[in-house]
Scaffold this active site. Structure first.
Site, short mmCIF file in Angstrom:
data_model
loop_
_atom_site.label_atom_id
_atom_site.label_comp_id
_atom_site.label_asym_id
_atom_site.label_seq_id
_atom_site.Cartn_x
_atom_site.Cartn_y
_atom_site.Cartn_z
N TYR A 58 0.26 8.55 15.36
CA TYR A 58 1.45 7.70 15.45
C TYR A 58 2.72 8.49 15.76
O TYR A 58 3.81 7.94 15.62
CB TYR A 58 1.73 6.99 14.12
CG TYR A 58 0.56 6.31 13.47
CD1 TYR A 58 0.01 5.15 13.99
CD2 TYR A 58 0.01 6.82 12.29
CE1 TYR A 58 -1.05 4.51 13.36
CE2 TYR A 58 -1.05 6.20 11.66
CZ TYR A 58 -1.58 5.05 12.21
OH TYR A 58 -2.63 4.43 11.58
N GLY B 74 0.86 -1.18 0.00
CA GLY B 74 0.00 0.00 0.00
C GLY B 74 0.88 1.22 0.00
O GLY B 74 1.12 1.87 -1.02
N ARG B 75 1.45 1.50 1.17
CA ARG B 75 2.24 2.72 1.37
C ARG B 75 3.35 2.86 0.32
O ARG B 75 3.60 3.96 -0.17
CB ARG B 75 2.88 2.67 2.75
CG ARG B 75 3.59 3.93 3.15
CD ARG B 75 4.38 3.74 4.45
NE ARG B 75 3.71 2.94 5.42
CZ ARG B 75 3.02 3.42 6.46
NH1 ARG B 75 2.94 4.71 6.64
NH2 ARG B 75 2.45 2.60 7.32
N TYR C 275 -2.45 6.66 3.60
CA TYR C 275 -3.09 6.81 4.90
C TYR C 275 -3.25 8.28 5.27
O TYR C 275 -3.14 8.66 6.42
CB TYR C 275 -2.31 6.03 5.98
CG TYR C 275 -2.09 4.58 5.60
CD1 TYR C 275 -3.15 3.71 5.57
CD2 TYR C 275 -0.83 4.11 5.23
CE1 TYR C 275 -2.98 2.38 5.18
CE2 TYR C 275 -0.63 2.79 4.85
CZ TYR C 275 -1.71 1.92 4.83
OH TYR C 275 -1.53 0.63 4.45
N ARG D 27 -1.86 11.19 10.84
CA ARG D 27 -0.69 10.38 11.18
C ARG D 27 0.21 11.00 12.26
O ARG D 27 0.63 10.29 13.18
CB ARG D 27 0.12 10.02 9.93
CG ARG D 27 -0.73 9.29 8.86
CD ARG D 27 0.11 8.68 7.75
NE ARG D 27 0.88 7.56 8.25
CZ ARG D 27 2.15 7.61 8.53
NH1 ARG D 27 2.83 8.71 8.33
NH2 ARG D 27 2.76 6.55 9.01
N CYS E 292 -9.90 21.60 17.96
CA CYS E 292 -9.83 21.86 19.41
C CYS E 292 -9.27 20.66 20.16
O CYS E 292 -9.98 20.00 20.93
CB CYS E 292 -11.22 22.22 19.92
SG CYS E 292 -11.92 23.51 18.90
N GLU E 293 -8.04 20.31 19.85
CA GLU E 293 -7.33 19.21 20.51
C GLU E 293 -5.86 19.59 20.53
O GLU E 293 -5.32 20.00 19.49
CB GLU E 293 -7.42 17.91 19.69
CG GLU E 293 -8.80 17.44 19.41
CD GLU E 293 -9.17 16.20 20.22
OE1 GLU E 293 -8.33 15.70 21.00
OE2 GLU E 293 -10.31 15.76 20.05
N1 LLP Z 1 -2.03 -6.23 3.86
C1 LLP Z 1 -2.66 -6.21 5.03
C2 LLP Z 1 -3.34 -7.42 5.51
C3 LLP Z 1 -2.67 -5.04 5.82
O1 LLP Z 1 -3.27 -5.04 7.00
C4 LLP Z 1 -2.01 -3.87 5.33
C5 LLP Z 1 -2.00 -2.63 6.12
C6 LLP Z 1 -1.39 -3.94 4.08
C7 LLP Z 1 -1.41 -5.13 3.37
C8 LLP Z 1 -0.68 -2.77 3.48
O2 LLP Z 1 0.40 -2.38 4.25
P1 LLP Z 1 1.46 -1.31 3.70
O3 LLP Z 1 2.14 -1.92 2.49
O4 LLP Z 1 0.74 -0.08 3.34
O5 LLP Z 1 2.40 -1.11 4.81
N2 LLP Z 1 -2.57 3.76 9.04
C9 LLP Z 1 -1.23 3.29 9.27
C10 LLP Z 1 -0.91 2.02 8.50
C11 LLP Z 1 -1.90 0.90 8.77
C12 LLP Z 1 -1.62 -0.33 7.95
C13 LLP Z 1 -2.73 -1.30 8.03
N3 LLP Z 1 -2.55 -2.49 7.26
C14 LLP Z 1 -0.26 4.42 8.95
O6 LLP Z 1 -0.70 5.52 8.62
O7 LLP Z 1 0.95 4.26 9.07
#
Ligand code: LLP
Length: 431
Positions: free
Chosen positions: A330, A289-290, A385, A326, A356-357
């Site tokens: 985090y 994803g990221r 994200y 984020r 307001c936080e």
């Molecule tokens: N596969 C599964 C089963 C997942 O739970 C996730 C992400 C991905 C793939 C994709 O992961 P990536 O390649 O993007 O690392 N909101 C958080 C990140 C939460 C990730 C949740 N799961 C942030 O802003 O850092």
């Protein structure tokens, strides 16, 4: 790396001036670079070419239809975690036969919808979920493709809120229980044991946890394949990106530093996982994803006020934690740069939103070049994200989003009209 750079003193996304985009579309504004998305995808697939993997883009990172369409056109698959995400993928022209469905809380309605659409596989997180999928598939007269998500109990050494592959987490089935679960699942008539899956966390910056997890799960995958004829092994997502200031400001020298030499790149990731995965002889899936979208997006915001107190200098901007959560959630670092830098010595500031936080901040005690009311700032590496975690807190509309390709820019999500925020709400009949 990415396509944001200064041209004649103004930040550009590919061939488009970010200042002009902000004038045209207003702020807060997400700006995405299509070329960056595409080159990220190419980088990853070419590093992993010996595996010829099926890339299932993790929709949760950025689910804008235009982003999904860019990937769908390049024949990627998708990793979805809700019926809503699957519907988005279909609306963007994605192929359901290349979709995997993850998540610990799939409802009966979502399972039925995904089965009817003919998805590639359910990544299953528990035995009760297997039983539910079996029942629904039976009712529909189908066999449901399933893979169990293995929790390999490997510490991903990332932020606790995005670690998923240890026994402290709600995800997957413990490594030592998986063989028993497959044996019981094999007796359920409406299931097709198609693969095995893992995902250990997000924003991993070293290859070692991936290698450890693959080495732990591979023998099990081999055993399960011999017994049940599995077709694929999914290694999940998690590949980290650089949020580092030097990179963010486009400094190639960063890549010659010691930190950079240790940083996880697609080639280093491939070096760690390709040999053990190749030996398996299974089709390989991954769910990035990221990595694909993170560096491809920025959040553009305008300075509303500069508030200097005896102790602090607050740069108050028109974006807030509802647009990009984020940092608040985090303690994540996002580089902040002026769209049109002015000369002068940097000063330490807190960059904050108007919610307001006290947690509503983008940076604390950060040296910034001189900024004043009306100036534009860009929060870098906000493509993943960012908008997907946006909310209407404080009745603030969701930000507009723009996709840039060369010199062209398209509004791919209009700024949410204020009335749309309370659409569907009404006073109770007795009021
Ligand atoms: N596969 C599964 C089963 C997942 O739970 C996730 C992400 C991905 C793939 C994709 O992961 P990536 O390649 O993007 O690392 N909101 C958080 C990140 C939460 C990730 C949740 N799961 C942030 O802003 O850092």
């Amino acid at each position: 790396m990415h396509e944001f750079r200064y041209v004649r003193g103004v930040l550009h996304c590919e061939g488009a001036s970010v200042a002009a985009l902000a004038r045209r579309f207003g702020t807060p504004l997400y700006v995405y670079s299509q070329r960056t998305l595409e080159s990220r995808l190419r980088e990853l697939t070419s590093a992993l070419a010996p595996l010829d993997p099926m890339v299932c883009y993790a929709v949760k990172a950025n689910s804008n239809l235009a982003v999904l369409a860019a990937f769908a056109r390049r024949a990627t698959g998708f990793d979805v975690v809700s019926g809503g995400e699957l519907a988005r993928v279909l609306a963007a022209g994605g192929d359901p036969a290349r979709c995997v469905f993850a998540g610990v809380a799939k409802t009966a309605a979502e399972i039925e919808y995904a089965l009817r659409q003919g998805i590639y596989c359910f990544n299953v997180e528990s035995e009760p979920e297997l039983a539910r999928i079996n029942t629904i598939a039976g009712r529909l007269g189908r066999r449901a493709p399933v893979a169990v998500r293995v929790n390999p109990n490997v510490d991903a050494h990332t932020h606790a809120k995005i670690t998923t592959g240890t026994y402290e987490n709600k995800f997957g089935i413990a490594l030592e229980d998986v063989a028993g679960v497959y044996a019981r699942a094999a007796r359920l008539k409406h299931l097709w044991l198609r693969g095995v899956q893992m995902h250990i966390g997000s924003q991993l910056t070293s290859a070692a946890p991936f290698r450890r997890a693959v080495e732990r799960v591979a023998p099990l995958a081999r055993e399960l394949t011999d017994r049940y004829g599995l077709e694929f092994f999914s290694i999940g997502g998690g590949l980290g990106i650089v949020y580092n200031p030097a990179l963010a400001s486009g400094d190639p020298a960063w890549w010659r530093t010691a930190a950079a030499r240790r940083f996880l790149t697609p080639d280093r990731y491939a070096a760690a996982v390709v040999p053990p995965l190749r030996r398996l002889g299974l089709k390989i899936l991954l769910e990035p994803g990221r990595f694909l979208v993170g560096n491809a997006g920025i959040l553009v915001t305008r300075v509303e006020y500069v508030k200097a107190t005896a102790r602090k200098r607050f740069v108050i901007v028109d974006a807030a934690m509802n647009d990009l959560i984020r940092p608040a959630f985090y303690d994540a670092y996002h580089e902040i740069v002026p769209v049109r830098p002015r000369p002068g010595a940097p000063r330490r500031c807190d960059v904050v939103g108007g919610i307001c936080e006290s947690g509503d901040y983008f940076a604390k005690n950060r040296p910034l070049p001189p900024v004043g009311e009306g100036d534009l700032l860009a929060l870098l590496s906000a493509g993943a994200y960012g908008s997907t975690m946006g909310s209407n807190y404080n009745t603030r509309p969701l930000a507009a989003e723009v996709l840039v390709h060369g010199r062209r820019a398209a509004l791919v999500r209009e700024r949410q009209p204020i009335e749309a925020i309370w659409q569907g709400e009404r006073p109770a009949p007795w009021q």
